[in-house]
Design a protein around this motif. Sequence first.
Motif, PDB file in Angstrom:
ATOM      1  N   ALA A  63       0.815  -1.207   0.000  1.00  0.00           N
ATOM      2  CA  ALA A  63       0.000   0.000   0.000  1.00  0.00           C
ATOM      3  C   ALA A  63       0.847   1.255   0.000  1.00  0.00           C
ATOM      4  CB  ALA A  63      -0.940  -0.002   1.187  1.00  0.00           C
ATOM      5  N   LEU A  64       2.086   1.133   0.396  1.00  0.00           N
ATOM      6  CA  LEU A  64       2.915   2.335   0.550  1.00  0.00           C
ATOM      7  C   LEU A  64       3.856   2.561  -0.621  1.00  0.00           C
ATOM      8  CD1 LEU A  64       3.740   2.027   4.338  1.00  0.00           C
ATOM      9  CD2 LEU A  64       2.060   3.484   3.231  1.00  0.00           C
ATOM     10  N   MET A  91      -2.908  10.664   2.445  1.00  0.00           N
ATOM     11  CA  MET A  91      -2.256   9.360   2.476  1.00  0.00           C
ATOM     12  C   MET A  91      -3.272   8.270   2.782  1.00  0.00           C
ATOM     13  SD  MET A  91       0.789   8.001   4.875  1.00  0.00           S
ATOM     14  CE  MET A  91       1.296   6.295   4.754  1.00  0.00           C
ATOM     15  N   VAL A 105      -4.101   5.045   0.539  1.00  0.00           N
ATOM     16  CA  VAL A 105      -3.847   3.695   1.041  1.00  0.00           C
ATOM     17  C   VAL A 105      -5.108   2.856   0.910  1.00  0.00           C
ATOM     18  CG1 VAL A 105      -3.411   2.381   3.143  1.00  0.00           C
ATOM     19  CG2 VAL A 105      -1.945   4.309   2.568  1.00  0.00           C
ATOM     20  N   MET A 106      -6.246   3.437   1.283  1.00  0.00           N
ATOM     21  CA  MET A 106      -7.508   2.719   1.173  1.00  0.00           C
ATOM     22  C   MET A 106      -7.781   2.307  -0.272  1.00  0.00           C
ATOM     23  SD  MET A 106      -9.112   2.408   4.070  1.00  0.00           S
ATOM     24  CE  MET A 106     -10.875   2.478   3.933  1.00  0.00           C
ATOM     25  N   VAL A 158      -5.503  -0.542  -1.161  1.00  0.00           N
ATOM     26  CA  VAL A 158      -5.867  -1.804  -0.514  1.00  0.00           C
ATOM     27  C   VAL A 158      -7.050  -2.430  -1.235  1.00  0.00           C
ATOM     28  CG1 VAL A 158      -6.870  -2.781   1.577  1.00  0.00           C
ATOM     29  CG2 VAL A 158      -4.932  -1.219   1.744  1.00  0.00           C
TER      30      VAL A 158
END
Lengths: 192, 253
Positions: free
Chosen positions: B11-12, B186, B190-191, B194
Motif C-alpha cells: 500500500a505504501l 495518504m 492507502v484505502m 488496498v
Amino acid sequence: MKLSRIVPLMAAGLLILPAAAMAKGMPQLDFSTPLTLSQVVWGAIVFIVLYIMLSKTGLPMVASVLEERATKIAKDLNEARAAKASADAGMAEADQATAKARAESQAAINAALEQAKNAAAAQAETLNARLEKQLHDAETQIAGARASAMSAIRQVASETAATVVTRLTGLSPDPARVDNAVASALAARGLG
Amino acid sequence: MAAEGSNSIDALGQFQLHSALGAVGGSVNFTQSNLMMVIASVGVLAFLYLGMKPRAMVPGRLQAAAELGYETIMSMCVETIGGHEGKKFFPFVFTLFFFILFGNLLGVFPLFFTFTSHVMVTLALSLTVFILVTVVGIKEHGLHWFTYFVPQGIPKALAPLMVTIEVISYLSRIISLSVRLFANMMAGHVMLEVFGSFIVMLGGLGLLGYFPAALSLGVNTLLIGFELLVATLQAYVFAILTCIYLHDAVHLH
C-alpha cells in the motif's frame, strides 16, 4: 481458496497494514534518499513561480474583467437612472402643459362667457332704450293727438251748439258768445 | 499500481519517490512529485488564462468557474482576515488553495502522484504559513505581538503555565496544519490501493472471488467520490486556517 479463507484474509489485510507500514517505514519519512528533501526544494521553486505568475498576471486578469463588468453595470445603471429621470421630467412637463392648457381654455371659456354676457346686457340695454324711446314717442304722439283732439272738440262743440241753436230758435247766434259758452262749459268739465 | 505479489499488499509503494524527466531530472533530483507540482501549477494557470481569455461580459462556463474561484477566495480573505489586509494576502491564499486543490484532485487520477501525501511537502507549506503569520504579526505589532501568548484576565500565578500552553499551541499549528493534509491524502490513497489490490487478488481466485472482488470495486468507486470530497475539503481547510492565522496575526485575538 474458499470464501471462509477470503474474509479473514481481507480483515487481516486491513489490520496488518498499519503495522506493516510502520515496520517497513513510510516512504515519506525515508531520508536515506535525497529525493525526500529535494522535492521540497523543487516544490518551493514551483510554488514561488506559481505565486509570482498568479499575482503578476493571472489574478490581475480576473480582477480587470470583474472590474470592467462592475464599471459597465454601474454605467448602465446610471444611464438607466438618467433616462428614467428625463422620462420623469418629460412626464412632469407634459402634466404641467396639460394643466396649463386646461387653465388657459378655462380662462378662454370664462372670457367668452363674460363677453357674451356683456354683449347680451348691452343689447338688452339698447333694446330697452329703444323701447323706452318708442314708448315715449308713442306717449308724445298720444298726447299730441289728444291735444289736437281736444282743440277740435271746442270747434265741433261750438259749431254743433250754433247749429242746435239755429235749428231750435231759427236765429243764428253770435259766434263769439257761443265760443265763450262752450269754452266755459269745457273748462267746467276739465276738458278745456 | 497493483500489489506486487498475490498475497501481499504494497500500500505504501505508491508513495515512493523516484526521479522524473530522465537523466536531466535525475541529475538535479527532480522527482515525480515535483513533476506533479508543475502539472498542477500549469493547470491552475491554464484554468485562469483559458477561463478569462474571452473577457466576456456574460461569462461562459470556464470563465464563470475561474471567476467563482477568484471571488470565493477573495471573499474568504476579506471576511476572515479583514478588508485591506485580506486583499494584501489574497494572492498568497489563492496560490496556496489552488496549488493544494489541484495537487489533491490530480492525485485521484490513476497513475498520478499525489504530492500532498508527502509530509515534507505539507510541512514546507505549513512552515511557510507559520513563518508568514509570525513575521506579519511582529511587523504589525512589534513587541506588543508577544502579548498574544498571554491570555487576558488570568491570575498572575497561572501566567507561566498559560503562556507555556499558548506557545505550545501556537507552535503545534505547524504540525496540525501539515499532518492534517498529509494524513488525509495518504489515508485515502492507502484505502484505494488496498481495495484495488483486493479486486486483483480476489478476481484471480476464480468464480468464488468474483462477488467480493465486485464488492471491492464498488467500495473503490465510493472511495473515489469520497476522495474528491476530501481533496476539496482539505484544500479549503488549509486555506481557511491560513486566513484565520493571518487574522490573528493582524488583529491579535
